[in-house]
Design an enzyme around this catalytic site. Sequence first.
Site, PDB file in Angstrom:
ATOM      1  N   MET A  30       0.844  -1.201   0.000  1.00 32.31           N
ATOM      2  CA  MET A  30       0.000   0.000   0.000  1.00 32.31           C
ATOM      3  C   MET A  30       0.881   1.254   0.000  1.00 32.31           C
ATOM      4  O   MET A  30       0.414   2.344   0.344  1.00 32.31           O
ATOM      5  CB  MET A  30      -0.949  -0.024   1.195  1.00 32.31           C
ATOM      6  CG  MET A  30      -1.903  -1.220   1.116  1.00 32.31           C
ATOM      7  SD  MET A  30      -3.466  -0.950   1.928  1.00 32.31           S
ATOM      8  CE  MET A  30      -2.939  -0.746   3.610  1.00 32.31           C
ATOM      9  N   ALA A  32       3.983   4.018   0.940  1.00 30.02           N
ATOM     10  CA  ALA A  32       4.669   4.552   2.128  1.00 30.02           C
ATOM     11  C   ALA A  32       5.731   3.539   2.540  1.00 30.02           C
ATOM     12  O   ALA A  32       5.788   3.069   3.671  1.00 30.02           O
ATOM     13  CB  ALA A  32       3.694   4.857   3.257  1.00 30.02           C
ATOM     14  N   LEU A  33       6.563   3.226   1.560  1.00 27.67           N
ATOM     15  CA  LEU A  33       7.494   2.097   1.693  1.00 27.67           C
ATOM     16  C   LEU A  33       8.598   2.387   2.704  1.00 27.67           C
ATOM     17  O   LEU A  33       9.057   3.518   2.859  1.00 27.67           O
ATOM     18  CB  LEU A  33       8.114   1.780   0.332  1.00 27.67           C
ATOM     19  CG  LEU A  33       7.111   1.446  -0.787  1.00 27.67           C
ATOM     20  CD1 LEU A  33       7.862   1.123  -2.083  1.00 27.67           C
ATOM     21  CD2 LEU A  33       6.188   0.296  -0.398  1.00 27.67           C
ATOM     22  N   GLY A  36      11.247  -2.579   5.510  1.00 29.84           N
ATOM     23  CA  GLY A  36      10.564  -3.877   5.516  1.00 29.84           C
ATOM     24  C   GLY A  36      10.123  -4.251   4.107  1.00 29.84           C
ATOM     25  O   GLY A  36      10.392  -5.349   3.620  1.00 29.84           O
ATOM     26  N   HIS A  37       9.469  -3.297   3.437  1.00 27.63           N
ATOM     27  CA  HIS A  37       9.043  -3.541   2.053  1.00 27.63           C
ATOM     28  C   HIS A  37      10.267  -3.813   1.163  1.00 27.63           C
ATOM     29  O   HIS A  37      10.245  -4.691   0.308  1.00 27.63           O
ATOM     30  CB  HIS A  37       8.312  -2.317   1.489  1.00 27.63           C
ATOM     31  CG  HIS A  37       7.032  -1.969   2.181  1.00 27.63           C
ATOM     32  ND1 HIS A  37       6.879  -0.839   2.943  1.00 27.63           N
ATOM     33  CD2 HIS A  37       5.832  -2.597   2.206  1.00 27.63           C
ATOM     34  CE1 HIS A  37       5.638  -0.774   3.394  1.00 27.63           C
ATOM     35  NE2 HIS A  37       4.980  -1.828   2.977  1.00 27.63           N
ATOM     36  N   GLN A 155      -2.777 -12.221   7.743  1.00 24.11           N
ATOM     37  CA  GLN A 155      -2.995 -11.916   6.323  1.00 24.11           C
ATOM     38  C   GLN A 155      -2.372 -13.009   5.446  1.00 24.11           C
ATOM     39  O   GLN A 155      -2.947 -13.412   4.430  1.00 24.11           O
ATOM     40  CB  GLN A 155      -2.377 -10.546   6.006  1.00 24.11           C
ATOM     41  CG  GLN A 155      -2.411 -10.166   4.557  1.00 24.11           C
ATOM     42  CD  GLN A 155      -2.067  -8.703   4.363  1.00 24.11           C
ATOM     43  OE1 GLN A 155      -2.905  -7.833   4.542  1.00 24.11           O
ATOM     44  NE2 GLN A 155      -0.827  -8.422   4.000  1.00 24.11           N
ATOM     45  N   SER A 187       6.609  -0.166   9.968  1.00 22.93           N
ATOM     46  CA  SER A 187       5.251  -0.111   9.446  1.00 22.93           C
ATOM     47  C   SER A 187       5.017   1.262   8.842  1.00 22.93           C
ATOM     48  O   SER A 187       5.527   2.267   9.348  1.00 22.93           O
ATOM     49  CB  SER A 187       4.258  -0.330  10.596  1.00 22.93           C
ATOM     50  OG  SER A 187       2.963   0.086  10.200  1.00 22.93           O
ATOM     51  N   ARG A 189       2.399   2.858   9.042  1.00 27.43           N
ATOM     52  CA  ARG A 189       1.633   3.635  10.033  1.00 27.43           C
ATOM     53  C   ARG A 189       2.538   4.310  11.064  1.00 27.43           C
ATOM     54  O   ARG A 189       2.124   5.269  11.708  1.00 27.43           O
ATOM     55  CB  ARG A 189       0.614   2.736  10.741  1.00 27.43           C
ATOM     56  CG  ARG A 189      -0.557   2.367   9.863  1.00 27.43           C
ATOM     57  CD  ARG A 189      -1.653   1.696  10.668  1.00 27.43           C
ATOM     58  NE  ARG A 189      -2.873   1.561   9.883  1.00 27.43           N
ATOM     59  CZ  ARG A 189      -3.130   0.564   9.045  1.00 27.43           C
ATOM     60  NH1 ARG A 189      -2.234  -0.395   8.889  1.00 27.43           N
ATOM     61  NH2 ARG A 189      -4.260   0.523   8.370  1.00 27.43           N
TER      62      ARG A 189
HETATM   63  P1  AMP Z   1       1.598  -3.022   3.385  1.00 29.62           P
HETATM   64  O1  AMP Z   1       2.130  -1.976   2.484  1.00 29.62           O
HETATM   65  O2  AMP Z   1       1.593  -2.626   4.824  1.00 29.62           O
HETATM   66  O3  AMP Z   1       0.294  -3.598   2.912  1.00 29.62           O
HETATM   67  O4  AMP Z   1       2.639  -4.219   3.319  1.00 29.62           O
HETATM   68  C1  AMP Z   1       3.019  -4.811   2.102  1.00 29.62           C
HETATM   69  C2  AMP Z   1       3.792  -6.072   2.411  1.00 29.62           C
HETATM   70  O5  AMP Z   1       4.947  -5.759   3.167  1.00 29.62           O
HETATM   71  C3  AMP Z   1       2.968  -7.062   3.275  1.00 29.62           C
HETATM   72  O6  AMP Z   1       3.194  -8.387   2.820  1.00 29.62           O
HETATM   73  C4  AMP Z   1       3.519  -6.824   4.652  1.00 29.62           C
HETATM   74  O7  AMP Z   1       3.392  -7.944   5.504  1.00 29.62           O
HETATM   75  C5  AMP Z   1       4.983  -6.542   4.342  1.00 29.62           C
HETATM   76  N1  AMP Z   1       5.593  -5.799   5.456  1.00 29.62           N
HETATM   77  C6  AMP Z   1       5.096  -4.714   6.090  1.00 29.62           C
HETATM   78  N2  AMP Z   1       5.898  -4.341   7.112  1.00 29.62           N
HETATM   79  C7  AMP Z   1       6.925  -5.230   7.128  1.00 29.62           C
HETATM   80  C8  AMP Z   1       8.083  -5.396   7.946  1.00 29.62           C
HETATM   81  N3  AMP Z   1       8.335  -4.585   8.976  1.00 29.62           N
HETATM   82  N4  AMP Z   1       8.920  -6.416   7.671  1.00 29.62           N
HETATM   83  C9  AMP Z   1       8.669  -7.258   6.623  1.00 29.62           C
HETATM   84  N5  AMP Z   1       7.597  -7.158   5.821  1.00 29.62           N
HETATM   85  C10 AMP Z   1       6.733  -6.161   6.059  1.00 29.62           C
END
Ligand code: AMP
Length: 283
Positions: A30, A32-33, A36-37, A155, A187, A189
Site C-alpha cells: 500500500m 509509504a514504503l 521492511g518492504h 494476512q 510499518s 503507520r
Molecule cells: P503493506 O504496504 O503494509 O500492505 O505491506 C506490504 C507487504 O509488506 C505485506 O506483505 C507486509 O506484511 C509486508 N511488510 C510490512 N511491514 C513489514 C516489515 N516490517 N517487515 C517485513 N515485511 C513487512
Amino acid sequence: MIILKKIALLKAVISQERVANNIIGFIPTMGALHEGHLTLVKKALDKCNFVIVSIYVNPTQFNNQEDFKKYPITLEEDLLNLTRAGCHAVFLPDTDELYPDGIGNLVHYPLGFLETILEGEHRPGHFQGVSNVVDRLLQAVNPDYLFLGEKDAQQCKVIAKMLALTNQTIPLEIIPTMRASSGLALSSRNKRLSAIGLTKAAALYESLLFVKKNLIPGDNNKLIHEAKAQLIQAGFDSVDYLAIAKEADLSDAVIWDGKEAVYILGAAYMEGVRLIDNTLFVG
Ligand code: AMP
C-alpha cells in the site's frame, strides 16, 4: 523501472517477460514504503529475475474511514526507493481498474473462522477486502512467486486460504519482520507517530517477547492480562488483543499444550494509530 497503470499494459509487459523465460516475483503493497518492504524486494530479486511491486491503498480493506483517509502516501519517495532497490516494474492501478464493478461489488470468499478472529474480529470485512484486492492483483500480474511479510501473519494465512479457494498454486514466500533497533516492527503507520510515540511503541514487541519468555504449558490467561497491563502502562491508549494462537491455523492457544508452535500476536493503539505485531514461538 517501468511504471504501469493499466492492467492491459501490465499483461503485455508480463507476457514479454514470460517469452524471455523470466521468473516473475510480485509484492503487493500500500506504499509509504520502508525497509521492511524493501527487504521483500531484495528477497524477490534473489529468487526472480523480474520483480514487480504494486502500490495501491485498497479502500475495501479499511473498516475505518479515518484510517483510510490518514494512510500515508509518499509516492515519489517510493518510486525512488524501488528504482534504487533494483525493482523492475511498479503497478499503480486506480480503483476503476481493479474494481470495474465498483467497490460495493465484492467477491465473497468463504474464509471460515480466520476472518472472525484477531484482526478479523476487530476489523470486520478487512480480510474480504484483502482477499479481493490480492486476487484481482494476481489475476493481473500472474506471478511465479508472491512475497508477503510475516508481520501480517494472519494476512498470510488468509491469502493462502484465498489461493486454495480459487485453485491458484502460486507459491508464497513469507519474509520475517524487519524491525527498528528498538524492536518496533517497521510499518507505514509508524509515519503517523510523534518521536515520543515511536519510542513508546517499542513496548508492543516487548510485551510479545514477555509473553514468549514466560509462556507455560496450561493456562496463560494471567500472563496475557499482565502483558496487556504493561502495554497500557507503557503509554498505549488501548489494546485490541494480545493473543496466543497456533502457528498452524491461528486458532486460540492461550491454554497451551507445551509443544505446539504458537504465534504471540498483538494489536494496540498508540497516539490513535493502530499497530500490530507478532512473534513466533517454536517449542
Ligand atoms: P503493506 O504496504 O503494509 O500492505 O505491506 C506490504 C507487504 O509488506 C505485506 O506483505 C507486509 O506484511 C509486508 N511488510 C510490512 N511491514 C513489514 C516489515 N516490517 N517487515 C517485513 N515485511 C513487512
